[in-house]
Design an enzyme around this catalytic site. Structure first.
Site, short mmCIF file in Angstrom:
data_model
loop_
_atom_site.label_atom_id
_atom_site.label_comp_id
_atom_site.label_asym_id
_atom_site.label_seq_id
_atom_site.Cartn_x
_atom_site.Cartn_y
_atom_site.Cartn_z
N ASP A 158 -4.34 5.46 6.46
CA ASP A 158 -4.60 6.93 7.36
C ASP A 158 -6.09 5.96 8.02
O ASP A 158 -5.22 6.13 9.26
CB ASP A 158 -5.30 7.31 5.60
CG ASP A 158 -5.87 8.40 6.17
OD1 ASP A 158 -5.62 9.21 7.07
OD2 ASP A 158 -6.78 9.69 5.28
N GLU A 198 1.14 -1.91 -0.26
CA GLU A 198 -0.25 0.17 -0.19
C GLU A 198 0.83 1.19 0.22
O GLU A 198 2.15 1.79 0.47
CB GLU A 198 -0.71 -0.53 1.63
CG GLU A 198 -2.27 -0.78 1.16
CD GLU A 198 -2.88 0.56 0.17
OE1 GLU A 198 -2.65 1.29 -0.88
OE2 GLU A 198 -4.37 0.68 0.50
N ASP A 199 0.87 2.42 0.01
CA ASP A 199 1.35 3.90 -0.55
C ASP A 199 0.74 4.28 0.67
O ASP A 199 1.98 4.88 1.14
CB ASP A 199 0.52 4.38 -1.67
CG ASP A 199 -1.52 4.60 -1.06
OD1 ASP A 199 -1.67 3.80 -1.03
OD2 ASP A 199 -1.59 5.31 -2.44
N PHE A 247 -2.13 16.15 5.24
CA PHE A 247 -2.63 15.43 3.61
C PHE A 247 -1.03 15.41 3.00
O PHE A 247 -0.53 16.61 2.93
CB PHE A 247 -4.00 16.64 3.00
CG PHE A 247 -3.89 15.98 1.75
CD1 PHE A 247 -4.94 14.49 1.32
CD2 PHE A 247 -4.04 16.47 0.89
CE1 PHE A 247 -4.86 13.31 0.46
CE2 PHE A 247 -4.09 15.47 -0.60
CZ PHE A 247 -5.02 14.63 -0.19
N VAL A 248 -0.48 13.73 2.29
CA VAL A 248 0.55 14.77 1.65
C VAL A 248 0.34 14.00 -0.06
O VAL A 248 -0.43 13.10 0.03
CB VAL A 248 1.53 13.12 2.37
CG1 VAL A 248 2.29 13.83 3.62
CG2 VAL A 248 0.91 11.39 1.94
N ARG A 274 0.90 12.80 -8.59
CA ARG A 274 1.24 10.99 -8.45
C ARG A 274 2.80 11.04 -9.00
O ARG A 274 3.91 10.52 -8.74
CB ARG A 274 0.44 10.50 -9.48
CG ARG A 274 -0.54 10.05 -8.29
CD ARG A 274 -1.11 9.51 -8.86
NE ARG A 274 -2.71 8.89 -9.19
CZ ARG A 274 -3.49 8.51 -7.92
NH1 ARG A 274 -2.52 8.48 -6.90
NH2 ARG A 274 -5.07 8.15 -7.71
P1 IMP Z 1 -7.44 4.58 4.08
O1 IMP Z 1 -8.91 4.00 3.99
O2 IMP Z 1 -8.21 5.56 5.23
O3 IMP Z 1 -6.51 4.60 5.59
O4 IMP Z 1 -7.08 5.60 3.10
C1 IMP Z 1 -6.33 4.82 2.06
C2 IMP Z 1 -6.42 5.52 0.69
O5 IMP Z 1 -6.69 6.78 0.80
C3 IMP Z 1 -4.78 5.08 0.67
O6 IMP Z 1 -4.49 4.15 -0.11
C4 IMP Z 1 -4.57 6.41 -0.19
O7 IMP Z 1 -5.47 5.73 -1.73
C5 IMP Z 1 -5.31 7.59 0.37
N1 IMP Z 1 -4.87 8.15 1.15
C6 IMP Z 1 -4.70 8.48 2.62
N2 IMP Z 1 -4.37 9.58 3.22
C7 IMP Z 1 -3.89 10.35 1.70
C8 IMP Z 1 -3.18 11.33 1.70
O8 IMP Z 1 -2.90 12.10 2.34
N3 IMP Z 1 -2.74 11.84 0.51
C9 IMP Z 1 -3.08 10.88 -0.77
N4 IMP Z 1 -3.90 10.25 -0.32
C10 IMP Z 1 -4.33 9.00 0.58
MG MG Z 2 -4.23 3.46 -1.75
#
Ligand code: IMP
Ligand code: MG
Length: 179
Positions: free
Chosen positions: A106, A102-103, A156-157, A169
């Site tokens: 969050d 995963e990138d 936010f990044v 990207r």
């Molecule tokens: P989560 O389900 O809240 O953990 O979010 C996961 C997905 O939200 C990641 O795989 C990202 O694609 C996107 N995401 C979460 N935080 C960021 C951020 O700071 N910048 C850009 N994309 C984010």
């Molecule tokens: Mg993602």
């Protein structure tokens, strides 16, 4: 140096040299941890495409790579509970050792969704490898999260695969939102 993406301003947070160095270390760890088997790496598109590409070049044990595509953001800076499942993969992971790439983690909703979905397919083991983690945003502990590149604040990044409104990207460094 500050950069503007759409209506927001960003400044550098993690330089590409630091990303490179950290990826080498994670690669070494994966090579050691999975030398007994042929792991299946599952890359989560779109955000992790650069991370997967750079990480996989550090892997020198036999392995397989496949991709899935999930979306939970819909182009904003706020995560949503809704997850869209765009592309599934065809590799049979029953009895296999799986590493999700995963990138960013969050809230952790996407990770939990994918882990629950893949566990039903009965892999021998399943771990999560994420370039970034926002510990303060995580809603529920993820036991499978074994490999983390960098822990960052609740900000936010963009860059190095991560987007804001599908842009940014292509940036080599990771930037954080300042305005
Ligand atoms: P989560 O389900 O809240 O953990 O979010 C996961 C997905 O939200 C990641 O795989 C990202 O694609 C996107 N995401 C979460 N935080 C960021 C951020 O700071 N910048 C850009 N994309 C984010
Ligand atoms: Mg993602």
């Amino acid at each position: 140096m500050k950069t503007k993406i759409a209506d927001l301003e960003f400044e550098p947070l993690i330089k590409s040299a630091a990303i490179e160095e950290r990826i080498k270390a994670i690669g070494l760890q994966l090579n050691a941890d999975y030398q007994h088997c042929i792991p299946v790496f599952v890359g989560v598109l779109n955000g992790s495409f650069l991370f997967i590409a750079d990480l996989i070049k550090q892997i020198d044990i036999p392995c397989e790579i496949t991709f899935t595509k999930l979306a939970s953001y819909y182009g904003g800076t706020q995560g949503g509970l809704k997850i869209r499942d765009d592309i599934d993969f065809s590799v049979d992971i029953k009895g296999r050792d799986v590493v999700i790439i995963e990138d960013i983690v969050d809230t952790g909703n996407t990770a939990h969704y994918l882990l629950d979905k893949l566990k039903v397919k009965e892999p021998a083991s399943i771990k999560l490898c994420s370039l970034l983690l926002k510990p303060k945003a995580l809603l529920k502990k993820i036991d499978e999260l074994k490999y983390v590149g960098f822990e960052i604040e609740n900000e936010f990044v963009v860059g190095y695969g991560l987007d804001y409104k599908e842009m940014g990207r292509n940036l080599k460094d990771i930037y954080k939102r300042v305005k």
